[in-house]
Design an enzyme around this catalytic site. Structure first.
Site, PDB file in Angstrom:
ATOM      1  N   ARG A 220       2.860 -49.131  13.631  1.00  0.00           N
ATOM      2  CA  ARG A 220       4.008 -48.302  14.018  1.00  0.00           C
ATOM      3  C   ARG A 220       4.314 -48.487  15.497  1.00  0.00           C
ATOM      4  NH1 ARG A 220       3.131 -43.135  10.208  1.00  0.00           N
ATOM      5  NH2 ARG A 220       5.296 -43.312   9.645  1.00  0.00           N
TER       6      ARG A 220
ATOM      7  N   GLN B 276       9.683 -50.891  14.101  1.00  0.00           N
ATOM      8  CA  GLN B 276      10.279 -49.649  13.578  1.00  0.00           C
ATOM      9  C   GLN B 276      11.232 -49.896  12.406  1.00  0.00           C
ATOM     10  OE1 GLN B 276      12.052 -47.285  16.681  1.00  0.00           O
ATOM     11  NE2 GLN B 276      10.078 -46.430  17.279  1.00  0.00           N
TER      12      GLN B 276
ATOM     13  N   ASP C 136       9.366 -50.072   9.081  1.00  0.00           N
ATOM     14  CA  ASP C 136       8.415 -48.991   8.837  1.00  0.00           C
ATOM     15  C   ASP C 136       8.755 -48.227   7.551  1.00  0.00           C
ATOM     16  OD1 ASP C 136       6.793 -46.764   8.915  1.00  0.00           O
ATOM     17  OD2 ASP C 136       7.159 -46.319  11.023  1.00  0.00           O
TER      18      ASP C 136
ATOM     19  N   SER D 164       7.870 -44.401   7.445  1.00  0.00           N
ATOM     20  CA  SER D 164       8.864 -43.516   8.062  1.00  0.00           C
ATOM     21  C   SER D 164      10.112 -43.395   7.199  1.00  0.00           C
ATOM     22  CB  SER D 164       9.258 -44.032   9.451  1.00  0.00           C
ATOM     23  OG  SER D 164       8.202 -43.826  10.335  1.00  0.00           O
TER      24      SER D 164
ATOM     25  N   TYR E 271      -2.230 -40.935  14.649  1.00  0.00           N
ATOM     26  CA  TYR E 271      -2.487 -40.167  13.431  1.00  0.00           C
ATOM     27  C   TYR E 271      -3.434 -39.017  13.725  1.00  0.00           C
ATOM     28  CZ  TYR E 271      -0.245 -43.779  10.667  1.00  0.00           C
ATOM     29  OH  TYR E 271       0.672 -44.640  10.131  1.00  0.00           O
TER      30      TYR E 271
HETATM   31  P1  NAD Z   1       1.152 -38.406   8.231  1.00  0.00           P
HETATM   32  O1  NAD Z   1       2.022 -38.548   7.036  1.00  0.00           O
HETATM   33  O2  NAD Z   1      -0.071 -39.251   8.359  1.00  0.00           O
HETATM   34  O3  NAD Z   1       0.693 -36.857   8.355  1.00  0.00           O
HETATM   35  C1  NAD Z   1       1.657 -35.824   8.393  1.00  0.00           C
HETATM   36  C2  NAD Z   1       1.352 -34.863   9.504  1.00  0.00           C
HETATM   37  O4  NAD Z   1       0.265 -34.012   9.138  1.00  0.00           O
HETATM   38  C3  NAD Z   1       0.958 -35.495  10.845  1.00  0.00           C
HETATM   39  O5  NAD Z   1       1.853 -35.061  11.855  1.00  0.00           O
HETATM   40  C4  NAD Z   1      -0.459 -34.992  11.062  1.00  0.00           C
HETATM   41  O6  NAD Z   1      -0.752 -34.794  12.449  1.00  0.00           O
HETATM   42  C5  NAD Z   1      -0.455 -33.685  10.303  1.00  0.00           C
HETATM   43  N1  NAD Z   1      -1.770 -33.141   9.955  1.00  0.00           N
HETATM   44  C6  NAD Z   1      -2.881 -33.793   9.553  1.00  0.00           C
HETATM   45  N2  NAD Z   1      -3.888 -32.925   9.349  1.00  0.00           N
HETATM   46  C7  NAD Z   1      -3.386 -31.686   9.597  1.00  0.00           C
HETATM   47  C8  NAD Z   1      -3.942 -30.363   9.546  1.00  0.00           C
HETATM   48  N3  NAD Z   1      -5.208 -30.138   9.198  1.00  0.00           N
HETATM   49  N4  NAD Z   1      -3.140 -29.340   9.890  1.00  0.00           N
HETATM   50  C9  NAD Z   1      -1.850 -29.561  10.252  1.00  0.00           C
HETATM   51  N5  NAD Z   1      -1.276 -30.762  10.330  1.00  0.00           N
HETATM   52  C10 NAD Z   1      -2.037 -31.814   9.995  1.00  0.00           C
HETATM   53  O7  NAD Z   1       2.027 -38.528   9.556  1.00  0.00           O
HETATM   54  P2  NAD Z   1       3.248 -39.509   9.865  1.00  0.00           P
HETATM   55  O8  NAD Z   1       4.510 -38.835   9.581  1.00  0.00           O
HETATM   56  O9  NAD Z   1       2.978 -40.807   9.201  1.00  0.00           O
HETATM   57  O10 NAD Z   1       3.114 -39.664  11.437  1.00  0.00           O
HETATM   58  C11 NAD Z   1       1.862 -40.022  12.031  1.00  0.00           C
HETATM   59  C12 NAD Z   1       2.045 -40.397  13.473  1.00  0.00           C
HETATM   60  O11 NAD Z   1       2.749 -41.622  13.598  1.00  0.00           O
HETATM   61  C13 NAD Z   1       2.828 -39.401  14.302  1.00  0.00           C
HETATM   62  O12 NAD Z   1       2.229 -39.341  15.579  1.00  0.00           O
HETATM   63  C14 NAD Z   1       4.176 -39.999  14.414  1.00  0.00           C
HETATM   64  O13 NAD Z   1       4.896 -39.553  15.539  1.00  0.00           O
HETATM   65  C15 NAD Z   1       3.795 -41.456  14.540  1.00  0.00           C
HETATM   66  N6  NAD Z   1       4.895 -42.351  14.183  1.00  0.00           N
HETATM   67  C16 NAD Z   1       5.211 -43.372  15.052  1.00  0.00           C
HETATM   68  C17 NAD Z   1       6.258 -44.226  14.739  1.00  0.00           C
HETATM   69  C18 NAD Z   1       6.628 -45.354  15.670  1.00  0.00           C
HETATM   70  O14 NAD Z   1       6.330 -45.298  16.830  1.00  0.00           O
HETATM   71  N7  NAD Z   1       7.249 -46.367  15.161  1.00  0.00           N
HETATM   72  C19 NAD Z   1       6.945 -44.082  13.560  1.00  0.00           C
HETATM   73  C20 NAD Z   1       6.591 -43.052  12.699  1.00  0.00           C
HETATM   74  C21 NAD Z   1       5.539 -42.196  13.023  1.00  0.00           C
END
Ligand code: NAD
Length: 377
Positions: free
Chosen positions: A121, A126, A129, A132, A227
């Site tokens: 990511r 992007q 992805d 996302s 993550y």
């Molecule tokens: P995910 O689907 O892995 O998890 C969903 C959310 O659940 C996350 O925000 C996680 O912190 C949260 N979570 C996990 N355990 C928890 C708990 N016990 N209580 C409450 N919340 C909890 O997450 P995602 O949507 O795939 O995103 C993961 C990371 O990747 C984030 O930091 C996001 O900003 C980042 N991201 C970066 C890019 C990029 O730069 N291209 C794109 C998408 C996401």
């Protein structure tokens, strides 16, 4: 290069890995496309639309894929499909890398397999992805599912018969899906609260007009990849107390909390559910990984202790047209940098995006950390 796109066969899967739009783009890049008849129908892309853009049609998986250099899929090949593909073919699909029993079999079959969930990511990737693009859809649709089962308004209304109070929505996990759920619920006029273990989520939640529910943590809950990490018992206890308080006041709870490769954390216990108001709705987006509420059931809507639990495992497929459109663009953006002028596909393992997503090649499984001990999946 010949690209084959077979129909999806997994239950509830309505998406397709190529759309007429990306057929046109692949054709312009010099590729030929063969599509299994009817592969796009469930996503509202009829065969005629593909033919118009220059694809040809074939009957059945084996015929569609017989001569392919590259196979594009939504779901990874199943055991039967694997017996019908030729050695050396490249496949790009979702793989479910932490729960797929066929990982070693892909390597043994001599195929090159790209796992789209493992595209890193980083900014450059992007547009590729898939996590996302699909989570964004799931977050939006989760709010619509909640609205369908909730028997009250979301916005505040002033009517001749009196004022209707806005719905209180609690979103747990503010990643891509959670943030879209917050934005959607806000647009519908609900009061929204959200929380996440990652401190970085606070600013994003607040920028969408929602309130961030904060549990003080000693250590940073975010790993190097952005993550969530699994939290310690003390944190979980304090988190549980705070969630219980907020859950009891909520009309709608949408849970999206996931930890890659681990069962979903339990956030809503049976006691918390009992404390919720009758008619409340919980959409458990983590149900496929065991659920953020242990009482939710995969691919079912059930009522327990007066709360409707919605546990759909494949929410993006409920919006198959847009989900396919974005997924197909992600695949196109991932594949095209590898296309050579002579029409071949160059898998450059020096490229960090390609290397991260490549599961196996030339009979070798390249991500042994995904295999259970002993090396067999
Ligand atoms: P995910 O689907 O892995 O998890 C969903 C959310 O659940 C996350 O925000 C996680 O912190 C949260 N979570 C996990 N355990 C928890 C708990 N016990 N209580 C409450 N919340 C909890 O997450 P995602 O949507 O795939 O995103 C993961 C990371 O990747 C984030 O930091 C996001 O900003 C980042 N991201 C970066 C890019 C990029 O730069 N291209 C794109 C998408 C996401």
């Amino acid at each position: 290069m010949l690209i084959a796109v077979p129909a999806e066969t997994q239950s509830y899967e309505k998406r397709v890995a190529i759309t007429p739009e990306t057929v046109k783009k692949f054709k312009a890049a010099g590729c030929e496309i063969v599509l299994e008849k009817g592969a796009g129908e469930a996503a509202n892309y009829p065969d005629a639309a593909y033919i118009e853009q220059g694809a040809r049609l074939a009957d059945g998986f084996a015929t569609t894929c017989a001569e392919a250099d590259l196979i594009l899929k939504v779901r990874s090949l199943n055991a039967d499909e694997l017996t019908h593909v030729k050695k050396g073919v490249t496949v790009a699909s979702l793989v479910n890398p932490f729960g797929n029993p066929l990982l070693q079999a892909y390597a043994d079959a001599g195929i090159s397999c790209f796992c789209m969930e493992m595209v890193p990511r980083i900014s450059r990737a992007q547009s590729m992805d898939v996590l996302s693009s699909q989570a964004n859809i799931a977050g939006y649709k989760s709010v619509l599912l909640a609205m369908e089962h909730y028997q009250c308004f979301f916005p505040m209304l002033m009517t001749a018969a009196g004022t209707v109070q806005p719905a209180k929505v609690l979103v747990m996990g503010a990643g891509v899906a959670g943030l879209q759920a917050i934005a959607t619920a806000r647009r519908m006029g609900a009061n929204v609260e959200a929380f996440d273990v990652r401190a970085a989520a606070k600013e994003q939640v607040e920028s969408l007009g929602a309130k961030f529910v904060e549990v003080a943590a000693d250590a940073d809950a975010e790993d190097a990849g952005g993550y969530a990490k699994e939290m310690d018992d003390d944190y979980k206890r304090r988190q549980g107390e705070l969630i219980a308080e907020h859950a009891a006041k909520s009309d709608i709870i949408i849970t999206t909390a996931l930890i890659p490769g681990r069962p979903a954390p339990v956030l809503i216990t049976e006691d918390m559910l009992k404390a919720m108001k009758p008619g409340s709705v919980l959409v458990d987006m983590a149900v496929e990984m065991g659920g953020n509420c242990p009482l939710s059931e995969a691919d079912s809507v059930v009522v327990k202790h007066g709360v409707t639990l919605v546990g759909i495992t494949n929410i993006p497929a409920l919006m198959a047209t847009d989900a396919s459109s974005l997924y197909a663009r992600n695949l196109f953006n991932f594949i095209t940098p590898m296309l050579q002028e002579d029409g071949s596909l160059e898998i450059d393992r020096e490229d960090e995006v390609i290397d991260a997503a490549l599961l196996c090649s030339d009979g070798e499984f390249l991500k042994p950390q995904l295999l259970p001990k002993g090396g067999q999946s």
